[in-house]
Design an enzyme around this catalytic site. Structure first.
Site, PDB file in Angstrom:
ATOM      1  N   GLY A 270       0.786  -1.242   0.000  1.00 46.47           N
ATOM      2  CA  GLY A 270       0.000   0.000   0.000  1.00 46.47           C
ATOM      3  C   GLY A 270       0.805   1.272   0.000  1.00 46.47           C
ATOM      4  O   GLY A 270       1.967   1.285  -0.387  1.00 46.47           O
ATOM      5  N   SER A 271       0.169   2.344   0.454  1.00 45.69           N
ATOM      6  CA  SER A 271       0.701   3.699   0.315  1.00 45.69           C
ATOM      7  C   SER A 271       2.020   3.890   1.051  1.00 45.69           C
ATOM      8  O   SER A 271       2.243   3.344   2.132  1.00 45.69           O
ATOM      9  CB  SER A 271      -0.307   4.704   0.859  1.00 45.69           C
ATOM     10  OG  SER A 271       0.309   5.957   1.014  1.00 45.69           O
ATOM     11  N   THR A 272       2.867   4.732   0.455  1.00 48.46           N
ATOM     12  CA  THR A 272       4.151   5.059   1.072  1.00 48.46           C
ATOM     13  C   THR A 272       3.993   5.983   2.280  1.00 48.46           C
ATOM     14  O   THR A 272       4.969   6.317   2.928  1.00 48.46           O
ATOM     15  CB  THR A 272       5.102   5.720   0.054  1.00 48.46           C
ATOM     16  OG1 THR A 272       4.427   6.837  -0.536  1.00 48.46           O
ATOM     17  CG2 THR A 272       5.505   4.753  -1.029  1.00 48.46           C
ATOM     18  N   VAL A 273       2.755   6.397   2.591  1.00 56.61           N
ATOM     19  CA  VAL A 273       2.532   7.168   3.827  1.00 56.61           C
ATOM     20  C   VAL A 273       2.464   6.203   5.029  1.00 56.61           C
ATOM     21  O   VAL A 273       2.461   6.618   6.176  1.00 56.61           O
ATOM     22  CB  VAL A 273       1.239   8.017   3.717  1.00 56.61           C
ATOM     23  CG1 VAL A 273       1.094   8.934   4.913  1.00 56.61           C
ATOM     24  CG2 VAL A 273       1.262   8.867   2.456  1.00 56.61           C
ATOM     25  N   GLY A 274       2.449   4.899   4.738  1.00 52.08           N
ATOM     26  CA  GLY A 274       2.375   3.864   5.773  1.00 52.08           C
ATOM     27  C   GLY A 274       3.304   4.036   6.966  1.00 52.08           C
ATOM     28  O   GLY A 274       2.879   3.836   8.101  1.00 52.08           O
TER      29      GLY A 274
END
Lengths: 130, 391
Positions: free
Chosen positions: A62-66
């Protein structure tokens, strides 16, 4: 007692109960940073709380904001005690490092079952199933 | 991984806490991906700037780094959650704005150039062919690798910051020749001649790629605007953050055996897939952020018109300033359109504010649907403006 050897991702030691997912975990959007519960629809861990557990899963997705979600979990006191991966990737590795959560990978996670008592020595990249 | 003396001393904390934590991140990533060493980077682009994505913990993390972290290379920022000057006109609430300003202040303390845009290559953060860089923002990463021939992996927020604060990245992935080679050929047998249509091609090629690198053939020419649209959509819909176009992109690549032909039918189907309404209440242009040429086109399209719906123009502030000087901004604003400098509809807190979005961006459609739950109309630029001025 079984000893498993892997690789250090983030240093530290931990002891606790295993919470095992056979599927990858997305932290951003998939885990609620305020409650520590998995909220991804249809995920095998949906509704389970990861707080204080040794969270065992193949890899992040998933997102690299993880990584910031992992950091929020830690700041909220809702983080897992440690993370064990089959193959760690950027999101989980960076999340573990900035949040100082012990983390190892290259572990044969099929050998670990839900509820197993685990002792983790991430400095040496190894763990025990007690 | 082999570290130099200087790198080891940073890792031991001799150059401060932020640099130490940064080095830990880079070394861990290097170990995971089998890098042999760290290499210097010349440019950084940091993603994860919107407070909507960072939350309080992200802000706290940045504030902690800002205590003693200072960037060592040219560094710019991805779009924030709001226009940093004009946020009130865009209906952003005070509380959100206060937090977003704190985020930008933390980056300013780290001596980042706090220009918030997904098109750093349009405003002077433009690496040369062969330069190693550390960029976040998937569309900019793809543009840098493919169109500019610079070299970067798709960095997350913290790993890009780690590169900015140390001037290094781990040498793996797209920094190495062998990982930049095309893995299949996309033979284009369709008319692809506008940013919207390059976006539709990215949709089709991205889905075919499933994480692999395409070599696209059958495209005679492409503008900057078309290539930025393709860069944004191809990676959003599933390709690796690099593509090759025969005769257009600068990297050398081997020609793979596997070949897929994309015909007009697939392009038409892609466009149909991205359209599920005509009844829109929000129009966003500038995903990725508008170029100067797009500002000129917008001024022509909006001259003397009266915008009836919410129309936002996403653009980097330096480009907006150039448009001010040319008189384009005045024409655009007189029509009732609003500038959304520093931000976009993907990272602003818009969920629930609108029902349906029209845009000429295939990437914009994906995030309009997924993140904001909008219905969508995927149209050429002129048609989007037509929707905005209709009753």
């Amino acid at each position: 007692m079984i000893e498993l050897r892997g690789r250090k991702i983030c240093r530290g030691r931990a002891e606790g109960e295993a919470l095992v997912s056979k599927e990858a975990i997305s932290f951003f959007g998939g885990v609620d940073p305020d409650t520590g519960r998995v909220v991804e629809k249809g995920h095998p861990l949906e509704g389970k709380e990861i707080t204080g557990k040794i969270l065992v899963f193949p890899r992040g997705k998933g997102s690299t904001v993880g990584p910031y979600t992992i950091y929020r979990l830690k700041k909220n006191g809702k983080a897992p005690a440690a993370i064990v991966n089959k193959e760690c990737e950027t999101i989980v590795a960076v999340g573990a490092i900035i949040s100082e959560i012990p983390c190892i990978d290259k572990i044969d996670i099929d050998k670990i079952s839900d509820g197993d008592r685990l002792i983790l020595n991430a400095d040496e990249g190894k763990m025990k199933i007690v | 991984m082999r570290l130099t003396e200087e790198e080891r001393s940073i890792l031991e904390g001799k150059e401060g806490n932020a640099a130490k934590k940064s080095m830990e991140i880079l070394v861990a990533l290097g170990e995971i991906y089998g890098a042999e060493r760290l290499i210097p980077v010349t440019s950084v682009q940091i993603s994860g700037v919107s407070y909507a994505n960072l939350g309080d913990a992200g802000l706290e993390f940045l504030a902690e780094l800002a205590r003693d972290g200072r960037v060592r290379v040219k560094t710019t920022l991805n779009p924030a959650g709001m226009d940093m000057e004009n946020w009130r006109a865009l209906g952003i609430d005070e509380k959100f704005a206060e937090k977003q300003i704190k985020v930008i202040e933390a980056f300013a303390d780290m001596e980042v150039a706090t220009t918030c845009t997904c098109t750093p290559y349009l405003i002077g953060n433009k690496p040369n062919f062969g330069e190693h860089i550390a960029w976040g923002e998937s569309s900019a990463v793809t543009y840098a690798n493919s169109v500019l021939g610079a070299r970067t992996n798709k960095e997350g927020g913290p790993s890009a910051i780690a590169s900015a604060l140390t001037g290094k990245t781990a040498e793996y992935g797209l920094h190495l020749d062998e990982n930049r080679q095309a893995q299949f050929v996309v033979e284009v047998n369709a008319r692809i001649d506008s940013p919207m249509l390059f976006g539709a091609l990215g949709y089709v090629a991205g889905k075919l790629a499933k994480g692999r690198i395409p070599l696209i053939r059958g495209i005679g020419k492409a503008t900057v605007e078309e290539l930025k649209s393709l860069s944004a959509s191809i990676v959003t819909y599933g390709a690796a953050p690099i593509f090759h176009i025969e005769g257009i992109t600068p990297d050398k690549t081997l020609t793979p055996d596997e070949k897929v032909t994309v015909k007009q039918k697939e392009i038409d189907e892609a466009i149909a897939d991205m359209n599920d309404t005509d009844d829109v209440d929000f129009i966003f242009i500038g995903c990725p952020h508008c170029s100067m040429d797009e500002m000129e086109t917008l001024a022509e399209l909006l001259k003397g018109k009266n915008v009836k719906k919410e129309l936002w123009i996403g653009v980097a502030r330096p480009i907006k300033k150039m448009a001010d000087e040319k008189g384009y901004s005045k024409v655009i604003e007189e029509s009732g359109a609003k500038f959304a400098c520093d931000t976009c509809h993907v990272v602003a807190p818009l969920k629930g504010r609108f029902k349906a979005l029209a845009t000429n961006s295939a990437k914009g459609i994906y995030y309009g649907r997924g993140k904001n739950g909008f219905k969508t109309a995927f149209r050429p630029l002129a048609d989007c403006i037509k929707l905005a001025v209709e009753e």
